[in-house]
Scaffold this active site. Structure first.
Site, PDB file in Angstrom:
ATOM      1  N   SER A 143     -39.239   4.652  -5.389  1.00 13.83           N
ATOM      2  CA  SER A 143     -38.795   5.456  -4.241  1.00 13.83           C
ATOM      3  C   SER A 143     -37.330   5.812  -4.408  1.00 13.83           C
ATOM      4  CB  SER A 143     -38.972   4.662  -2.951  1.00 13.83           C
ATOM      5  OG  SER A 143     -38.217   5.261  -1.916  1.00 13.83           O
ATOM      6  N   TYR A 156     -37.509  -2.976   1.789  1.00 17.38           N
ATOM      7  CA  TYR A 156     -38.312  -1.990   1.041  1.00 17.38           C
ATOM      8  C   TYR A 156     -37.595  -1.613  -0.255  1.00 17.38           C
ATOM      9  CZ  TYR A 156     -40.632   2.504   0.013  1.00 17.38           C
ATOM     10  OH  TYR A 156     -41.302   3.545  -0.595  1.00 17.38           O
TER      11      TYR A 156
HETATM   12  N1  LIG Z   1     -44.521   8.886   1.300  1.00 12.94           N
HETATM   13  C1  LIG Z   1     -43.267   8.812   0.878  1.00 12.94           C
HETATM   14  O1  LIG Z   1     -42.342   9.434   1.434  1.00 12.94           O
HETATM   15  C2  LIG Z   1     -42.931   7.987  -0.335  1.00 12.94           C
HETATM   16  C3  LIG Z   1     -41.704   8.230  -0.968  1.00 12.94           C
HETATM   17  C4  LIG Z   1     -41.375   7.453  -2.089  1.00 12.94           C
HETATM   18  C5  LIG Z   1     -42.242   6.499  -2.541  1.00 12.94           C
HETATM   19  N2  LIG Z   1     -43.420   6.292  -1.894  1.00 12.94           N
HETATM   20  C6  LIG Z   1     -44.297   5.250  -2.437  1.00 12.94           C
HETATM   21  O2  LIG Z   1     -45.491   5.865  -2.853  1.00 12.94           O
HETATM   22  C7  LIG Z   1     -46.577   4.942  -2.761  1.00 12.94           C
HETATM   23  C8  LIG Z   1     -47.712   5.580  -1.980  1.00 12.94           C
HETATM   24  O3  LIG Z   1     -47.225   5.892  -0.685  1.00 12.94           O
HETATM   25  P1  LIG Z   1     -48.006   6.872   0.308  1.00 12.94           P
HETATM   26  O4  LIG Z   1     -46.966   7.562   1.087  1.00 12.94           O
HETATM   27  O5  LIG Z   1     -49.041   7.619  -0.444  1.00 12.94           O
HETATM   28  O6  LIG Z   1     -48.688   5.763   1.270  1.00 12.94           O
HETATM   29  P2  LIG Z   1     -50.036   5.828   2.134  1.00 12.94           P
HETATM   30  O7  LIG Z   1     -50.373   7.230   2.484  1.00 12.94           O
HETATM   31  O8  LIG Z   1     -49.837   4.836   3.230  1.00 12.94           O
HETATM   32  O9  LIG Z   1     -51.143   5.296   1.112  1.00 12.94           O
HETATM   33  C9  LIG Z   1     -51.082   3.986   0.640  1.00 12.94           C
HETATM   34  C10 LIG Z   1     -52.353   3.661  -0.110  1.00 12.94           C
HETATM   35  O10 LIG Z   1     -52.265   2.306  -0.559  1.00 12.94           O
HETATM   36  C11 LIG Z   1     -53.445   1.615  -0.182  1.00 12.94           C
HETATM   37  N3  LIG Z   1     -53.180   0.205   0.034  1.00 12.94           N
HETATM   38  C12 LIG Z   1     -52.428  -0.384   1.005  1.00 12.94           C
HETATM   39  N4  LIG Z   1     -52.489  -1.717   0.906  1.00 12.94           N
HETATM   40  C13 LIG Z   1     -53.308  -1.988  -0.148  1.00 12.94           C
HETATM   41  C14 LIG Z   1     -53.784  -3.182  -0.736  1.00 12.94           C
HETATM   42  N5  LIG Z   1     -53.416  -4.389  -0.285  1.00 12.94           N
HETATM   43  N6  LIG Z   1     -54.628  -3.098  -1.790  1.00 12.94           N
HETATM   44  C15 LIG Z   1     -55.009  -1.883  -2.269  1.00 12.94           C
HETATM   45  N7  LIG Z   1     -54.590  -0.731  -1.755  1.00 12.94           N
HETATM   46  C16 LIG Z   1     -53.748  -0.780  -0.702  1.00 12.94           C
HETATM   47  C17 LIG Z   1     -53.890   2.306   1.113  1.00 12.94           C
HETATM   48  O11 LIG Z   1     -55.269   2.127   1.383  1.00 12.94           O
HETATM   49  P3  LIG Z   1     -55.859   0.899   2.252  1.00 12.94           P
HETATM   50  O12 LIG Z   1     -54.934   0.705   3.418  1.00 12.94           O
HETATM   51  O13 LIG Z   1     -57.234   1.367   2.615  1.00 12.94           O
HETATM   52  O14 LIG Z   1     -55.882  -0.273   1.326  1.00 12.94           O
HETATM   53  C18 LIG Z   1     -53.608   3.761   0.745  1.00 12.94           C
HETATM   54  O15 LIG Z   1     -54.675   4.287  -0.006  1.00 12.94           O
HETATM   55  C19 LIG Z   1     -45.996   3.699  -2.099  1.00 12.94           C
HETATM   56  O16 LIG Z   1     -45.693   2.753  -3.100  1.00 12.94           O
HETATM   57  C20 LIG Z   1     -44.732   4.193  -1.436  1.00 12.94           C
HETATM   58  O17 LIG Z   1     -43.776   3.169  -1.328  1.00 12.94           O
HETATM   59  C21 LIG Z   1     -43.800   7.005  -0.807  1.00 12.94           C
END
Ligand SMILES: NC(=O)c1ccc[n+]([C@@H]2O[C@H](COP(=O)([O-])OP(=O)(O)OC[C@H]3O[C@@H](n4cnc5c(N)ncnc54)[C@H](OP(=O)(O)O)[C@@H]3O)[C@@H](O)[C@H]2O)c1
Length: 240
Positions: A143, A156
């Site tokens: 991130s 985080y």
């Molecule tokens: N969105 C942003 O602005 C942003 C920016 C920089 C980095 N990121 C990083 O990108 C990654 C994805 O973020 P996102 O925004 O796509 O998040 P998201 O929409 O909340 O999706 C997260 C995914 O992870 C899964 N997950 C959560 N807990 C889990 C577990 N214990 N085992 C297996 N799967 C699990 C969730 O499904 P279930 O809950 O069904 O398990 C979901 O499919 C993260 O690492 C986040 O820190 C995000």
């Protein structure tokens, strides 16, 4: 299927929604067979259905990646049903924001366990297959919080900084064996992760998941002699 990832097998954690889903769909569109992992069976079934509708190959494996034995089972099923493993994307992650002074140590546990420990466990789990093949690529999702100082994101940010350090060392350990490690560093992306977070920047100014997926495809489709080890992708509008 033809495409830059034809014949490859990818495993994507967090594939049920958000960034992981978009990367899984983009890899499938490039011809990879994709193993989809997250906890929600319904989300995975929907993603697998979308991929198959477009003639792609997807295997939904409901998995809680914080459980070491579940990660081992995920690897076993991926290898037994898809035959090999070329790409791992660790997109499963979670975020909770709050000033350190207002937090309790227990508030940090879910982030440390999922964003850092589970990523390390998943990386370790794919190594026997990739080392045996003498090829493969691990793509860990970090991130922009590691590069810009955002008050309220200390825990985080610490998990993502740990992930980056882990990835850098792993890259050196694996370099002689033909296995590459890359870190994708997105700024704010419009995904459900923001639904529960206060003070979000305007969602319409954020990156879209498809933008991040394009960056992941670029990293994954470079020829084996080239390694994009860190890619920072930001919304052009200057937020986060
Ligand atoms: N969105 C942003 O602005 C942003 C920016 C920089 C980095 N990121 C990083 O990108 C990654 C994805 O973020 P996102 O925004 O796509 O998040 P998201 O929409 O909340 O999706 C997260 C995914 O992870 C899964 N997950 C959560 N807990 C889990 C577990 N214990 N085992 C297996 N799967 C699990 C969730 O499904 P279930 O809950 O069904 O398990 C979901 O499919 C993260 O690492 C986040 O820190 C995000």
């Amino acid at each position: 299927m033809s495409g830059g990832l034809a014949g490859k097998v990818a495993l994507v954690t967090g594939a049920g929604r958000g960034i992981g889903r978009a990367i899984a769909e983009a890899f499938a569109a490039e011809g990879a067979a994709v193993a989809l992992a997250s906890r929600s069976r319904a989300d995975l079934a929907e993603v697998a259905g979308e991929i198959r509708k477009r003639q792609g190959r997807a295997l939904a494996i409901p998995t809680d990646v914080t459980q070491d034995s579940a990660v081992e089972a995920l690897l076993e099923q991926t290898l037994s049903e898809l035959g090999r493993l070329d790409l791992l994307v660790t997109s499963a992650g979670t975020a909770a924001f709050g000033a350190v002074a207002d937090s309790k140590p227990g508030d940090w546990d879910a982030m440390l366990t999922l964003n850092l420990r589970a990523v390390m466990v998943c990386c370790r789990a794919v190594l026997p297959a990739m080392l045996r093949q003498r090829s493969g690529m691990i793509l860990n999702v970090s991130s922009i919080a590691t590069k810009r100082t955002l008050p309220g994101s200390a825990a985080y940010t610490a998990t993502k900084a740990g992930l980056e350090s882990f990835s850098r060392v792993l890259a050196e350990e694996l370099r002689p064996h033909g296995v590459r490690v890359g870190v994708l560093v997105p700024g704010a992306v419009d995904t459900p992760i923001w639904d529960a977070l206060g003070g979000s920047p305007p969602r319409d100014k954020m990156l879209r998941v498809e933008d991040v997926a394009r960056a992941a495809v670029l990293m994954a489709t470079l020829p084996p002699h080239a390694s994009l080890e860190e890619l920072t992708l930001l919304p052009a509008g200057g937020i986060l």
